[in-house]
Design a protein around this motif. Structure first.
Motif, PDB file in Angstrom:
ATOM      1  N   HIS A 132      40.935  33.258  39.464  1.00 36.23           N
ATOM      2  CA  HIS A 132      41.175  34.501  38.721  1.00 36.23           C
ATOM      3  C   HIS A 132      39.857  35.218  38.425  1.00 36.23           C
ATOM      4  O   HIS A 132      39.750  36.439  38.572  1.00 36.23           O
ATOM      5  CB  HIS A 132      41.907  34.174  37.426  1.00 36.23           C
ATOM      6  CG  HIS A 132      42.227  35.366  36.578  1.00 36.23           C
ATOM      7  ND1 HIS A 132      42.957  36.436  37.043  1.00 36.23           N
ATOM      8  CD2 HIS A 132      41.892  35.663  35.281  1.00 36.23           C
ATOM      9  CE1 HIS A 132      43.076  37.342  36.075  1.00 36.23           C
ATOM     10  NE2 HIS A 132      42.431  36.895  35.015  1.00 36.23           N
ATOM     11  N   TYR A 133      38.849  34.463  38.025  1.00 36.37           N
ATOM     12  CA  TYR A 133      37.541  35.048  37.736  1.00 36.37           C
ATOM     13  C   TYR A 133      36.892  35.621  39.010  1.00 36.37           C
ATOM     14  O   TYR A 133      36.277  36.696  38.977  1.00 36.37           O
ATOM     15  CB  TYR A 133      36.616  33.997  37.128  1.00 36.37           C
ATOM     16  CG  TYR A 133      36.944  33.616  35.706  1.00 36.37           C
ATOM     17  CD1 TYR A 133      37.974  34.235  35.000  1.00 36.37           C
ATOM     18  CD2 TYR A 133      36.246  32.603  35.050  1.00 36.37           C
ATOM     19  CE1 TYR A 133      38.286  33.873  33.695  1.00 36.37           C
ATOM     20  CE2 TYR A 133      36.544  32.230  33.743  1.00 36.37           C
ATOM     21  CZ  TYR A 133      37.557  32.869  33.076  1.00 36.37           C
ATOM     22  OH  TYR A 133      37.857  32.509  31.797  1.00 36.37           O
ATOM     23  N   THR A 162      35.214  43.700  33.843  1.00 37.90           N
ATOM     24  CA  THR A 162      34.301  42.772  34.508  1.00 37.90           C
ATOM     25  C   THR A 162      32.872  42.999  34.045  1.00 37.90           C
ATOM     26  O   THR A 162      32.141  42.055  33.724  1.00 37.90           O
ATOM     27  CB  THR A 162      34.375  42.941  36.037  1.00 37.90           C
ATOM     28  OG1 THR A 162      35.726  42.744  36.473  1.00 37.90           O
ATOM     29  CG2 THR A 162      33.470  41.956  36.746  1.00 37.90           C
ATOM     30  N   THR A 166      35.937  45.707  37.786  1.00 35.81           N
ATOM     31  CA  THR A 166      36.459  46.711  36.863  1.00 35.81           C
ATOM     32  C   THR A 166      35.511  46.878  35.670  1.00 35.81           C
ATOM     33  O   THR A 166      34.498  46.183  35.552  1.00 35.81           O
ATOM     34  CB  THR A 166      37.842  46.274  36.345  1.00 35.81           C
ATOM     35  OG1 THR A 166      37.696  45.036  35.630  1.00 35.81           O
ATOM     36  CG2 THR A 166      38.811  46.084  37.505  1.00 35.81           C
ATOM     37  N   ASN A 202      44.278  39.646  28.877  1.00 38.74           N
ATOM     38  CA  ASN A 202      44.094  39.397  30.302  1.00 38.74           C
ATOM     39  C   ASN A 202      44.442  37.949  30.649  1.00 38.74           C
ATOM     40  O   ASN A 202      45.136  37.680  31.642  1.00 38.74           O
ATOM     41  CB  ASN A 202      42.641  39.707  30.691  1.00 38.74           C
ATOM     42  CG  ASN A 202      42.365  39.468  32.171  1.00 38.74           C
ATOM     43  OD1 ASN A 202      42.045  38.366  32.578  1.00 38.74           O
ATOM     44  ND2 ASN A 202      42.479  40.521  32.956  1.00 38.74           N
ATOM     45  N   SER A 231      38.408  38.882  39.740  1.00 38.39           N
ATOM     46  CA  SER A 231      37.925  39.888  38.798  1.00 38.39           C
ATOM     47  C   SER A 231      36.548  40.391  39.204  1.00 38.39           C
ATOM     48  O   SER A 231      36.257  41.590  39.120  1.00 38.39           O
ATOM     49  CB  SER A 231      37.869  39.302  37.376  1.00 38.39           C
ATOM     50  OG  SER A 231      39.149  38.905  36.941  1.00 38.39           O
TER      51      SER A 231
END
Length: 411
Positions: free
Chosen positions: A345-346, A357, A354, A12, A349
């Motif tokens: 990005h975090y 996550t 997901t 990722n 997420s």
């Protein structure tokens, strides 16, 4: 630790690094990928900690020197930032909330760092050596996590420095171009209560919600009245219960139609909020107010501004930003920019929520249950670092190795 979780987390990060470095030469791709991975694993912006996290089969000092040498060049940092904005563009709603604020990086004991200037330490309210940062961050629609859009570190001692307002205007222009025609609401604290700021946001066609200083004068029914005197005319008819930085508040809210002398003829509204502090809080906005829901929507937008305070805490407590030691301002900017790319990005997420996550959040192993938490960024950062702490190979095997042709060239 499950090896699949380690691989998925590394994959990722590397996929994200590949998007950030699109269009860059291979050596620069590798450098930025190493910084991104090392920072995610070590939770640190120190080059020595980043270098350790790469698990390279050479002496640590050579890895540090390589990273430091590559940090001298920042000409491609703008390309990295544009690539980053492209990755978050699909998450922009129709009416985004953009939080604007500045922060500081305090380096009281530094002597050799480039272009150190005097800045105000907001936590201690004293003047110290360091750098100033301008921050424009979007709150995600569902979870209200900060996605950095423009985060610039600068020094007033730089040769090309003009003024703080000029640096802020660059941020507004960058975000305005990025939005591509979408109208945003810029949320700002009292430090941005200035005629120039109101005019600028109004002229580029966006909305603003700004906390007013008590020295400000407004026009009400063609009379020039000081903000505190005008606020006394409204005692708050709308009840609103909310939580700000973990503390519950019972607020009473009203609004008054006003104008600014510098924007005469432009209808504005002042929102008066009782119950937060000894004095009422006064907000100025160019949003139309037609109902109770409009008033509360404006207030909720301003309350969301506290998310950028959490962003600053994440930068300094989770990534230890103020411990960063570099000899050049360009290296400092690279580390600062990549750190904000990781945070964005975090946050995305967390917004997507997901299966991966949930795995990362579970691996952080904190004491509080997920149901009690409203801000997941701390836990997510620690979860990624926890998973990667079991990695012993680094990211070197993810880099593509070009196979040269075995045919001999005649030239």
């Amino acid at each position: 630790m499950n090896s699949t979780e380690i691989y998925q987390t590394k994959r990722n990060i590397f996929t994200y690094a590949d998007k950030l470095t699109k269009g860059l030469p291979k050596p620069r791709k590798k450098f930025y990928s190493d910084i991104l991975f090392g920072m995610s694993k070590s939770q640190s912006t120190l080059l020595s900690n980043i270098a350790r996290s790469l698990e390279e089969d050479i002496d640590l000092i050579y890895t540090i020197k390589r990273l430091s040498r590559n940090g001298f060049e920042s000409d491609d940092l703008n390309q990295v930032h544009q690539n980053y904005l492209h990755t978050v563009k699909t998450a922009i709603p129709d009416d985004p909330l953009i939080i604007v604020d500045e922060s500081d990086i305090i380096k009281p004991y530094a002597e050799k760092m480039e272009h150190l200037s005097l800045v105000r330490d907001g936590s201690k309210n004293v003047i110290e050596k360091g750098y100033t940062t301008i921050n424009f961050s979007m709150a995600t629609p569902k979870t209200k996590h900060p996605i950095p859009l423009y985060n610039h570190l600068y020094s007033s001692r730089e040769e090309l420095f003009q003024s703080q307002n000029f640096e802020i205007a660059k941020g507004f222009n960058t975000v305005h171009s990025f939005l591509g025609g979408k109208k945003a609401t810029f949320v700002m604290d009292r430090g941005y209560d200035s005629n120039a700021m109101f005019q600028y946001v109004h002229n580029i066609g966006h909305f603003f919600v700004t906390r007013l200083m008590d020295t400000r004068y407004l026009l009400h029914r063609n009379r020039r009245i000081k903000v505190p005197d005008l606020a006394k005319r409204r005692k708050g008819k709308i009840n609103f219960r909310t939580e700000i930085q973990g503390k519950e508040y019972n607020l009473k809210v009203s609004h008054i139609k006003v104008e600014l002398p510098v924007l005469k003829g432009t209808p504005l509204n002042m929102i008066v909020v009782y119950g937060y502090g000894e004095k009422p809080m006064k907000l100025l906005t160019n949003h139309a107010v037609k109902s109770k829901e409009d008033v509360l929507r404006i207030l909720k937008g301003y309350i969301t501004r506290w998310r950028i305070e959490e962003l600053f805490r994440v930068q300094k407590e989770e990534f230890h930003l103020e411990k960063t030691r570099t000899m050049t301002l360009s290296s400092m900017r690279i580390l600062y920019t990549i750190m904000n790319c990781i945070i964005g990005h975090y946050s995305l997420s967390i917004e997507k929520n997901t299966c991966h996550t949930q795995v990362v959040l579970a691996r952080a192993r904190p004491s509080n249950a997920l149901a009690k938490i409203k801000f997941y960024l701390y836990r997510f950062i620690r979860g990624v670092s926890k998973i990667l702490s079991y990695d012993t190979a680094g990211i070197k095997y993810f880099h593509r190795i070009e196979q040269r042709s075995s045919q001999l060239s005649l030239w």
